[in-house]
Design a protein around this motif. Structure first.
Motif, PDB file in Angstrom:
ATOM      1  N   PRO A 136      32.463  12.435   2.109  1.00 22.75           N
ATOM      2  CA  PRO A 136      31.986  13.516   2.968  1.00 22.75           C
ATOM      3  C   PRO A 136      31.372  12.978   4.266  1.00 22.75           C
ATOM      4  O   PRO A 136      30.673  11.961   4.266  1.00 22.75           O
ATOM      5  N   GLY A 137      31.647  13.663   5.374  1.00 20.60           N
ATOM      6  CA  GLY A 137      31.068  13.293   6.651  1.00 20.60           C
ATOM      7  C   GLY A 137      31.817  12.236   7.423  1.00 20.60           C
ATOM      8  O   GLY A 137      31.346  11.774   8.466  1.00 20.60           O
ATOM      9  N   THR A 138      33.023  11.844   6.937  1.00 23.26           N
ATOM     10  CA  THR A 138      33.744  10.740   7.580  1.00 23.26           C
ATOM     11  C   THR A 138      35.037  11.167   8.265  1.00 23.26           C
ATOM     12  O   THR A 138      35.560  10.425   9.086  1.00 23.26           O
ATOM     13  N   TRP A 139      35.575  12.346   7.925  1.00 25.12           N
ATOM     14  CA  TRP A 139      36.922  12.712   8.369  1.00 25.12           C
ATOM     15  C   TRP A 139      36.891  13.304   9.778  1.00 25.12           C
ATOM     16  O   TRP A 139      36.409  14.406   9.997  1.00 25.12           O
ATOM     17  N   ARG A 140      37.386  12.532  10.737  1.00 26.36           N
ATOM     18  CA  ARG A 140      37.547  12.966  12.129  1.00 26.36           C
ATOM     19  C   ARG A 140      36.343  13.780  12.627  1.00 26.36           C
ATOM     20  O   ARG A 140      36.472  14.959  12.996  1.00 26.36           O
ATOM     21  N   GLU A 178      22.604   3.287  17.983  1.00 23.19           N
ATOM     22  CA  GLU A 178      23.942   2.855  17.554  1.00 23.19           C
ATOM     23  C   GLU A 178      24.679   4.041  16.948  1.00 23.19           C
ATOM     24  O   GLU A 178      24.327   4.511  15.856  1.00 23.19           O
ATOM     25  N   PRO A 179      25.685   4.569  17.641  1.00 16.95           N
ATOM     26  CA  PRO A 179      26.472   5.642  17.062  1.00 16.95           C
ATOM     27  C   PRO A 179      27.452   5.124  16.007  1.00 16.95           C
ATOM     28  O   PRO A 179      28.357   4.370  16.313  1.00 16.95           O
ATOM     29  N   TRP A 180      27.182   5.481  14.786  1.00 15.45           N
ATOM     30  CA  TRP A 180      28.015   5.220  13.604  1.00 15.45           C
ATOM     31  C   TRP A 180      27.764   3.840  13.012  1.00 15.45           C
ATOM     32  O   TRP A 180      27.266   2.923  13.669  1.00 15.45           O
ATOM     33  N   ASN A 181      28.104   3.742  11.737  1.00 11.31           N
ATOM     34  CA  ASN A 181      27.981   2.496  10.995  1.00 11.31           C
ATOM     35  C   ASN A 181      29.347   2.084  10.462  1.00 11.31           C
ATOM     36  O   ASN A 181      30.070   2.898   9.875  1.00 11.31           O
ATOM     37  N   GLU A 182      29.704   0.830  10.692  1.00 12.16           N
ATOM     38  CA  GLU A 182      30.928   0.211  10.183  1.00 12.16           C
ATOM     39  C   GLU A 182      32.136   1.150  10.276  1.00 12.16           C
ATOM     40  O   GLU A 182      32.755   1.508   9.265  1.00 12.16           O
ATOM     41  N   PRO A 183      32.494   1.524  11.510  1.00 15.77           N
ATOM     42  CA  PRO A 183      33.602   2.469  11.691  1.00 15.77           C
ATOM     43  C   PRO A 183      34.967   1.898  11.342  1.00 15.77           C
ATOM     44  O   PRO A 183      35.955   2.636  11.374  1.00 15.77           O
ATOM     45  N   ASN A 184      35.039   0.609  11.017  1.00 19.89           N
ATOM     46  CA  ASN A 184      36.316   0.036  10.565  1.00 19.89           C
ATOM     47  C   ASN A 184      36.483   0.115   9.056  1.00 19.89           C
ATOM     48  O   ASN A 184      37.442  -0.435   8.519  1.00 19.89           O
ATOM     49  N   PHE A 185      35.582   0.816   8.370  1.00 15.50           N
ATOM     50  CA  PHE A 185      35.676   1.015   6.919  1.00 15.50           C
ATOM     51  C   PHE A 185      35.865   2.510   6.642  1.00 15.50           C
ATOM     52  O   PHE A 185      35.112   3.344   7.161  1.00 15.50           O
ATOM     53  N   ALA A 186      36.819   2.854   5.787  1.00 13.70           N
ATOM     54  CA  ALA A 186      37.102   4.254   5.483  1.00 13.70           C
ATOM     55  C   ALA A 186      35.933   4.957   4.807  1.00 13.70           C
ATOM     56  O   ALA A 186      35.819   6.180   4.886  1.00 13.70           O
ATOM     57  N   ILE A 187      35.058   4.212   4.167  1.00  8.77           N
ATOM     58  CA  ILE A 187      33.906   4.829   3.526  1.00  8.77           C
ATOM     59  C   ILE A 187      32.966   5.460   4.548  1.00  8.77           C
ATOM     60  O   ILE A 187      32.154   6.333   4.219  1.00  8.77           O
ATOM     61  N   TYR A 188      33.084   5.041   5.824  1.00  8.35           N
ATOM     62  CA  TYR A 188      32.249   5.589   6.893  1.00  8.35           C
ATOM     63  C   TYR A 188      33.031   6.403   7.922  1.00  8.35           C
ATOM     64  O   TYR A 188      32.463   7.301   8.555  1.00  8.35           O
ATOM     65  N   LEU A 189      34.302   6.074   8.144  1.00  4.47           N
ATOM     66  CA  LEU A 189      35.100   6.794   9.135  1.00  4.47           C
ATOM     67  C   LEU A 189      36.552   6.834   8.674  1.00  4.47           C
ATOM     68  O   LEU A 189      37.143   5.794   8.361  1.00  4.47           O
ATOM     69  N   ALA A 190      37.122   8.025   8.662  1.00  6.33           N
ATOM     70  CA  ALA A 190      38.492   8.183   8.161  1.00  6.33           C
ATOM     71  C   ALA A 190      39.256   9.192   9.034  1.00  6.33           C
ATOM     72  O   ALA A 190      38.661  10.077   9.637  1.00  6.33           O
ATOM     73  N   PRO A 191      40.599   8.987   9.116  1.00  6.20           N
ATOM     74  CA  PRO A 191      41.385   7.938   8.463  1.00  6.20           C
ATOM     75  C   PRO A 191      41.324   6.629   9.249  1.00  6.20           C
ATOM     76  O   PRO A 191      41.108   6.635  10.456  1.00  6.20           O
ATOM     77  N   GLN A 192      41.502   5.528   8.549  1.00  8.09           N
ATOM     78  CA  GLN A 192      41.587   4.239   9.228  1.00  8.09           C
ATOM     79  C   GLN A 192      42.974   4.012   9.828  1.00  8.09           C
ATOM     80  O   GLN A 192      43.110   3.420  10.889  1.00  8.09           O
ATOM     81  N   TRP A 193      44.009   4.467   9.147  1.00  2.61           N
ATOM     82  CA  TRP A 193      45.391   4.266   9.579  1.00  2.61           C
ATOM     83  C   TRP A 193      46.158   5.583   9.474  1.00  2.61           C
ATOM     84  O   TRP A 193      45.774   6.473   8.710  1.00  2.61           O
ATOM     85  N   ILE A 194      47.240   5.680  10.202  1.00  2.00           N
ATOM     86  CA  ILE A 194      48.183   6.780  10.081  1.00  2.00           C
ATOM     87  C   ILE A 194      49.542   6.197   9.707  1.00  2.00           C
ATOM     88  O   ILE A 194      50.021   5.263  10.362  1.00  2.00           O
TER      89      ILE A 194
END
Length: 477
Positions: A136-140, A178-194
């Motif tokens: 929750p809170g990570t999708w786009r 600092e806006p966002w934490n570890e945005p290269n991890f899907a647990i924090y920001l998703a999707p990582q890839w398309i």
């Protein structure tokens, strides 16, 4: 945040370019050289500094451990669980700033500079079509909503906003965000890839760039003196399509640079920020590089420096000017208490070497993950014992190493380099053990938190340092 790891002591050779401050320099020359290479230290702890009055002891211990900064992580979704009617107004009743307010007040009362990471979107500010499996809170997350939130943040922590608990007083100024934490991890920001017809293409760097730029615009609108910290990337990645994007791959795409050659690509909305952060957890000792060329552990920070330097030169890291490199999350677990951690004498050694190695690569601010060990709930494997203090409040040997690190780098071709960061003002005295007698190597007046380095000839001996009644650990431990 890193995964748990148990590592043997592996000392890997690493050549470094280090600016020396020789004993023959004048005081003014020495001061100028040291002033150019500062190192701010502090802690990130998700519980110790968020317990109201009960946190006072941890703020006191942070100061006693020679901290000058303190790193908080706050949740956008906790501050704004429902959509505010007036999102740029920090007094909107939908906002709950109480926890962050108290942390900022306490930091200011102890003379510590707060650094705040704001991450995790509320449910009303995420994109549509999120798979059920995403956190929750990570999708786009909505960049436009984040920009309005950032305006409210800038107003509240401008240093002039009335403190709701203390009439006639203002809430403290907070400059570092600092806006966002570890945005290269899907647990924090998703999707990582398309997924595409011919594989996968990166998705998270563009999503994050929009969030970063929105936050930058919003907070600068109400707090022009704010310093916006980009990245906060985790250290290791997976192959394309995985849950973690390698940090070098993420940053290249963030800055619209292609491939190992860093070829500039069209970038209509370049990243805007002031500082670049990375969390360089290790696979071994602080001198052990990451195995994958696109991962970034402690001795690999130059990989990111190369990327951001190219971005600066090509107008893809704005505003114009150099971007300092920070490491706002790094640590090792210790044994005791964790039987899978690094034995405490080694833990102390690795603490000192981590600070030295990151500093030698140009990092100017480091926050250690945890001041206090977490309880092993449900077990050691799923909790973290990387603090400077055990759960009973007993300091580890590492606390002394963090407060007054002393490293002698004998890997250099000629003279060994002695390096320290002093915890107090006074006269720094460095001694060398000759046989059974300690003999003074040099002494020099210092300011609190000053970095001192000296070429000392043969480094194959035992050394120690003292200042204002405080002592380092012997080197080597």
């Amino acid at each position: 945040m890193r995964a748990k790891r148990l590592t043997p002591y592996v000392l890997a050779a690493l050549a470094g370019l280090i600016v020396l401050v020789s004993a023959s320099e004048t005081g003014a020359q020495r001061a100028a050289a040291i002033a150019a290479r500062p190192l701010a230290l502090g802690f990130l702890d998700l519980t110790a500094f968020s317990q109201g009055a009960a946190s006072d002891v941890w703020f006191q211990r942070a100061v006693a451990s020679s901290s000058t900064v303190i790193h908080f992580r706050a949740s956008w979704s906790t501050i704004a669980p429902t959509s505010p009617a007036d999102p740029t107004n920090p007094a909107d009743p939908a906002y709950d700033w109480s926890s962050l307010d108290e942390q900022v007040r306490q930091a200011a009362s102890y003379g510590l500079t707060p650094i705040v990471t704001l991450t995790g979107a509320p449910s009303w500010a995420v994109g549509a079509g999120a798979p059920a499996s995403v956190t929750p809170g990570t999708w786009r997350p909505s960049a436009s909503a984040y920009e309005l939130f950032a305006e409210a943040v800038g107003r509240r922590y401008s240093g002039s906003y009335p403190d709701p608990l203390y009439p006639g007083h203002a809430l403290p100024l907070v400059r570092y965000w600092e806006p966002w934490n570890e945005p290269n991890f899907a647990i924090y920001l998703a999707p990582q890839w398309i997924k595409t017809s011919d594989g996968y293409r990166p998705a998270s760097p563009a999503i994050y760039r929009n969030l970063l730029n929105a936050f930058y615009a919003g907070i600068k609108h109400t707090l022009p003196k704010a310093q916006v910290i980009a990245g906060g990337t985790g250290p290791f990645g997976d192959p394309p399509g995985g849950q973690r994007m390698p940090p070098v791959v993420f940053d290249r795409n963030l800055f619209c640079l292609s491939g190992n050659a860093l070829t500039p690509e069209p970038c209509p909305n370049p990243a805007h920020f002031n500082i670049l952060d990375h969390h360089p957890y290790a696979v071994g000792s602080p001198y052990t590089p990451a195995l994958d060329p696109n991962d970034v552990s402690i001795p690999d920070m130059g990989k990111l420096q190369r990327v951001v330097t190219k971005a600066e030169r090509t107008g893809r890291a704005l505003p114009v000017g150099p971007k300092p490199l920070w490491a706002l999350e790094v640590s090792y677990d210790s044994d005791p208490p964790d039987p899978g951690g690094v034995p405490q004498p080694e833990h102390a050694l690795w603490t000192e070497e981590t600070l030295y190695e990151l500093w030698s690569e140009g990092v100017s601010t480091i926050t250690w993950f945890l001041i206090e060990d977490q309880p092993p709930i449900p077990n050691y494997a799923s909790s973290y014992q990387s603090g400077m203090y055990l759960l009973d409040g007993e300091p580890k040997l590492s606390e002394q190493a963090f407060r007054f690190p002393l490293v002698v780098d004998s890997r250099r071709a000629h003279d060994a380099l002695l390096w320290t960061r002093v915890p107090a003002a006074g006269t720094l005295v460095v001694q060398r053990l000759d046989g059974t007698n300690w003999r003074q190597l040099f002494s020099v007046p210092v300011s609190a938190d000053e970095v001192v380095e000296r070429a000392i000839g043969d480094g194959h001996a035992t050394f120690r340092a003292s200042v204002a009644g405080q002592s380092s650990l012997d080197w080597p431990p």
